[in-house]
Design a protein around this motif. Structure first.
Motif, PDB file in Angstrom:
ATOM      1  N   LEU A 254       8.514  16.234   7.873  1.00  0.00           N
ATOM      2  CA  LEU A 254       9.550  15.260   8.198  1.00  0.00           C
ATOM      3  C   LEU A 254       8.967  13.936   8.682  1.00  0.00           C
ATOM      4  O   LEU A 254       9.558  12.876   8.465  1.00  0.00           O
ATOM      5  N   LEU A 255       7.810  13.997   9.345  1.00  0.00           N
ATOM      6  CA  LEU A 255       7.147  12.798   9.870  1.00  0.00           C
ATOM      7  C   LEU A 255       5.652  12.881   9.554  1.00  0.00           C
ATOM      8  O   LEU A 255       4.821  13.024  10.456  1.00  0.00           O
ATOM      9  N   PRO A 256       5.290  12.808   8.272  1.00  0.00           N
ATOM     10  CA  PRO A 256       3.889  13.008   7.901  1.00  0.00           C
ATOM     11  C   PRO A 256       2.931  11.987   8.528  1.00  0.00           C
ATOM     12  O   PRO A 256       1.767  12.299   8.758  1.00  0.00           O
ATOM     13  N   ASN A 257       3.422  10.797   8.829  1.00  0.00           N
ATOM     14  CA  ASN A 257       2.565   9.778   9.440  1.00  0.00           C
ATOM     15  C   ASN A 257       2.032  10.239  10.796  1.00  0.00           C
ATOM     16  O   ASN A 257       0.919   9.898  11.178  1.00  0.00           O
ATOM     17  N   LEU A 258       2.830  11.032  11.511  1.00  0.00           N
ATOM     18  CA  LEU A 258       2.387  11.553  12.800  1.00  0.00           C
ATOM     19  C   LEU A 258       1.350  12.653  12.648  1.00  0.00           C
ATOM     20  O   LEU A 258       0.754  13.080  13.634  1.00  0.00           O
ATOM     21  N   ASN A 259       1.141  13.094  11.420  1.00  0.00           N
ATOM     22  CA  ASN A 259       0.133  14.117  11.134  1.00  0.00           C
ATOM     23  C   ASN A 259      -1.058  13.495  10.391  1.00  0.00           C
ATOM     24  O   ASN A 259      -1.777  14.172   9.668  1.00  0.00           O
ATOM     25  N   GLY A 260      -1.220  12.182  10.542  1.00  0.00           N
ATOM     26  CA  GLY A 260      -2.390  11.495   9.992  1.00  0.00           C
ATOM     27  C   GLY A 260      -2.296  11.073   8.548  1.00  0.00           C
ATOM     28  O   GLY A 260      -3.294  10.677   7.952  1.00  0.00           O
ATOM     29  N   MET A 261      -1.112  11.113   7.959  1.00  0.00           N
ATOM     30  CA  MET A 261      -0.963  10.761   6.549  1.00  0.00           C
ATOM     31  C   MET A 261      -0.589   9.282   6.396  1.00  0.00           C
ATOM     32  O   MET A 261       0.046   8.702   7.268  1.00  0.00           O
ATOM     33  N   GLN A 262      -1.001   8.735   5.264  1.00  0.00           N
ATOM     34  CA  GLN A 262      -0.605   7.385   4.879  1.00  0.00           C
ATOM     35  C   GLN A 262       0.412   7.535   3.750  1.00  0.00           C
ATOM     36  O   GLN A 262       0.133   8.225   2.766  1.00  0.00           O
ATOM     37  N   CYS A 263       1.566   6.922   3.887  1.00  0.00           N
ATOM     38  CA  CYS A 263       2.643   7.136   2.926  1.00  0.00           C
ATOM     39  C   CYS A 263       3.064   5.846   2.245  1.00  0.00           C
ATOM     40  O   CYS A 263       3.013   4.766   2.817  1.00  0.00           O
ATOM     41  N   ASN A 264       3.481   6.018   0.998  1.00  0.00           N
ATOM     42  CA  ASN A 264       4.118   4.963   0.219  1.00  0.00           C
ATOM     43  C   ASN A 264       5.370   5.602  -0.353  1.00  0.00           C
ATOM     44  O   ASN A 264       5.299   6.334  -1.330  1.00  0.00           O
ATOM     45  N   GLY A 265       6.495   5.372   0.301  1.00  0.00           N
ATOM     46  CA  GLY A 265       7.720   6.053  -0.088  1.00  0.00           C
ATOM     47  C   GLY A 265       7.591   7.544   0.188  1.00  0.00           C
ATOM     48  O   GLY A 265       7.205   7.953   1.275  1.00  0.00           O
ATOM     49  N   ALA A 266       7.849   8.356  -0.827  1.00  0.00           N
ATOM     50  CA  ALA A 266       7.825   9.815  -0.674  1.00  0.00           C
ATOM     51  C   ALA A 266       6.438  10.411  -0.902  1.00  0.00           C
ATOM     52  O   ALA A 266       6.245  11.605  -0.728  1.00  0.00           O
ATOM     53  N   ILE A 267       5.464   9.583  -1.267  1.00  0.00           N
ATOM     54  CA  ILE A 267       4.107  10.056  -1.563  1.00  0.00           C
ATOM     55  C   ILE A 267       3.208   9.783  -0.364  1.00  0.00           C
ATOM     56  O   ILE A 267       3.109   8.645   0.100  1.00  0.00           O
ATOM     57  N   CYS A 268       2.521  10.843   0.105  1.00  0.00           N
ATOM     58  CA  CYS A 268       1.647  10.700   1.265  1.00  0.00           C
ATOM     59  C   CYS A 268       0.268  11.297   0.966  1.00  0.00           C
ATOM     60  O   CYS A 268       0.170  12.321   0.283  1.00  0.00           O
ATOM     61  N   VAL A 269      -0.761  10.654   1.510  1.00  0.00           N
ATOM     62  CA  VAL A 269      -2.147  11.103   1.336  1.00  0.00           C
ATOM     63  C   VAL A 269      -2.898  10.948   2.656  1.00  0.00           C
ATOM     64  O   VAL A 269      -2.495  10.182   3.515  1.00  0.00           O
ATOM     65  N   GLU A 270      -4.014  11.677   2.753  1.00  0.00           N
ATOM     66  CA  GLU A 270      -4.890  11.515   3.924  1.00  0.00           C
ATOM     67  C   GLU A 270      -5.689  10.228   3.804  1.00  0.00           C
ATOM     68  O   GLU A 270      -5.868   9.498   4.761  1.00  0.00           O
ATOM     69  N   ASP A 271      -6.228  10.009   2.621  1.00  0.00           N
ATOM     70  CA  ASP A 271      -7.118   8.889   2.349  1.00  0.00           C
ATOM     71  C   ASP A 271      -6.337   7.799   1.615  1.00  0.00           C
ATOM     72  O   ASP A 271      -5.935   7.996   0.469  1.00  0.00           O
ATOM     73  N   PRO A 272      -6.111   6.650   2.251  1.00  0.00           N
ATOM     74  CA  PRO A 272      -5.320   5.593   1.622  1.00  0.00           C
ATOM     75  C   PRO A 272      -5.862   5.161   0.253  1.00  0.00           C
ATOM     76  O   PRO A 272      -5.112   4.678  -0.582  1.00  0.00           O
ATOM     77  N   LYS A 273      -7.163   5.372   0.007  1.00  0.00           N
ATOM     78  CA  LYS A 273      -7.742   5.000  -1.286  1.00  0.00           C
ATOM     79  C   LYS A 273      -7.209   5.874  -2.416  1.00  0.00           C
ATOM     80  O   LYS A 273      -7.350   5.531  -3.587  1.00  0.00           O
ATOM     81  N   LYS A 274      -6.594   7.000  -2.079  1.00  0.00           N
ATOM     82  CA  LYS A 274      -6.109   7.941  -3.090  1.00  0.00           C
ATOM     83  C   LYS A 274      -4.607   7.849  -3.335  1.00  0.00           C
ATOM     84  O   LYS A 274      -4.052   8.632  -4.091  1.00  0.00           O
ATOM     85  N   ILE A 275      -3.938   6.882  -2.714  1.00  0.00           N
ATOM     86  CA  ILE A 275      -2.486   6.777  -2.861  1.00  0.00           C
ATOM     87  C   ILE A 275      -2.088   6.488  -4.303  1.00  0.00           C
ATOM     88  O   ILE A 275      -1.100   7.023  -4.803  1.00  0.00           O
ATOM     89  N   ASP A 276      -2.858   5.655  -5.008  1.00  0.00           N
ATOM     90  CA  ASP A 276      -2.520   5.342  -6.400  1.00  0.00           C
ATOM     91  C   ASP A 276      -2.648   6.570  -7.290  1.00  0.00           C
ATOM     92  O   ASP A 276      -1.799   6.808  -8.161  1.00  0.00           O
ATOM     93  N   LYS A 277      -3.685   7.371  -7.075  1.00  0.00           N
ATOM     94  CA  LYS A 277      -3.858   8.590  -7.864  1.00  0.00           C
ATOM     95  C   LYS A 277      -2.694   9.552  -7.620  1.00  0.00           C
ATOM     96  O   LYS A 277      -2.142  10.119  -8.563  1.00  0.00           O
ATOM     97  N   ALA A 278      -2.309   9.731  -6.364  1.00  0.00           N
ATOM     98  CA  ALA A 278      -1.191  10.622  -6.042  1.00  0.00           C
ATOM     99  C   ALA A 278       0.104  10.101  -6.656  1.00  0.00           C
ATOM    100  O   ALA A 278       0.884  10.876  -7.225  1.00  0.00           O
ATOM    101  N   ALA A 279       0.339   8.799  -6.567  1.00  0.00           N
ATOM    102  CA  ALA A 279       1.547   8.210  -7.148  1.00  0.00           C
ATOM    103  C   ALA A 279       1.566   8.394  -8.665  1.00  0.00           C
ATOM    104  O   ALA A 279       2.618   8.691  -9.243  1.00  0.00           O
ATOM    105  N   ASP A 280       0.414   8.236  -9.306  1.00  0.00           N
ATOM    106  CA  ASP A 280       0.332   8.454 -10.761  1.00  0.00           C
ATOM    107  C   ASP A 280       0.668   9.893 -11.123  1.00  0.00           C
ATOM    108  O   ASP A 280       1.380  10.144 -12.105  1.00  0.00           O
TER     109      ASP A 280
END
Length: 192
Positions: free
Chosen positions: A34-60
């Motif tokens: 429910l609050l992934p940011n509080l668990n160390g995640m970086q989010c862009n909308g509904a997609i969240c990752v640990e490593d911000p460099k991987k957000i584009d790969k996850a979104a793809d």
């Protein structure tokens, strides 16, 4: 007497407002979706990752899976949170175990570090389609051949990456679904 009652009310309020959420966060790990940011995640909308460099790969991966499902006329009414973990610690911190990915109705999905494939995202999105069209609780009460058979059939997973015990479930689902429209599938799923 009234003063003592006010103190009790304050203690109960503190318990409800502070302690219960803290305990839920600590012990009911899926709540963290429910609050992934509080668990160390970086989010862009509904997609969240640990490593911000991987957000584009996850979104793809997510966008590709949604497009693949749309091509077979499976549309999602919502965009659930999808947590893409890069480490086992992350996966476990959201309640994951030995599975490759897990969807928690009403909360979101967690993808394990070794599971960053479009077909695994698709598989989990099929579960979300089931949750939204059939109902989360009702879906969980359906036979495994329906839940997992459908998810594997529409995941696009290579057969080499499908556990052997799911192959008969896929065959049973294909036979059951054969010739049915999506509205018939959803309606008849209620009878399973």
């Amino acid at each position: 007497m009234q003063k003592g009652l006010d103190v009790v009310k304050k203690v109960v309020l503190i318990f409800v407002v502070v302690l219960i959420p803290a305990l839920a966060w600590s012990y009911a790990k899926p709540i963290r979706l429910l609050l992934p940011n509080l668990n160390g995640m970086q989010c862009n909308g509904a997609i969240c990752v640990e490593d911000p460099k991987k957000i584009d790969k996850a979104a793809d991966l997510y966008e590709s899976a949604v497009a693949n499902l749309a091509a077979v006329r499976i549309s999602l009414s919502a965009s659930p949170n999808f947590i893409y973990c890069s480490t086992a610690e992350c996966y476990e911190s959201f309640g994951g175990g030995s599975e490759r990915a897990i969807s928690y109705p009403f909360l979101g999905t967690v993808i394990a570090p070794e599971s960053w494939q479009s077909y695994i995202t698709q598989h989990e999105l099929i579960h979300w389609f089931q949750f939204s069209e059939i109902g989360a609780v009702s879906t969980m009460m359906k036979p495994n051949w329906f839940r997992e058979g459908m998810a594997y059939v529409y995941s696009g997973a290579p057969e080499s990456d499908i556990p052997e015990h799911y192959l008969p479930m896929m065959a049973k689902y294909r036979d059951w679904h054969s010739g049915k429209s999506w509205s018939e599938v959803i309606h008849q799923a209620g009878d399973l």
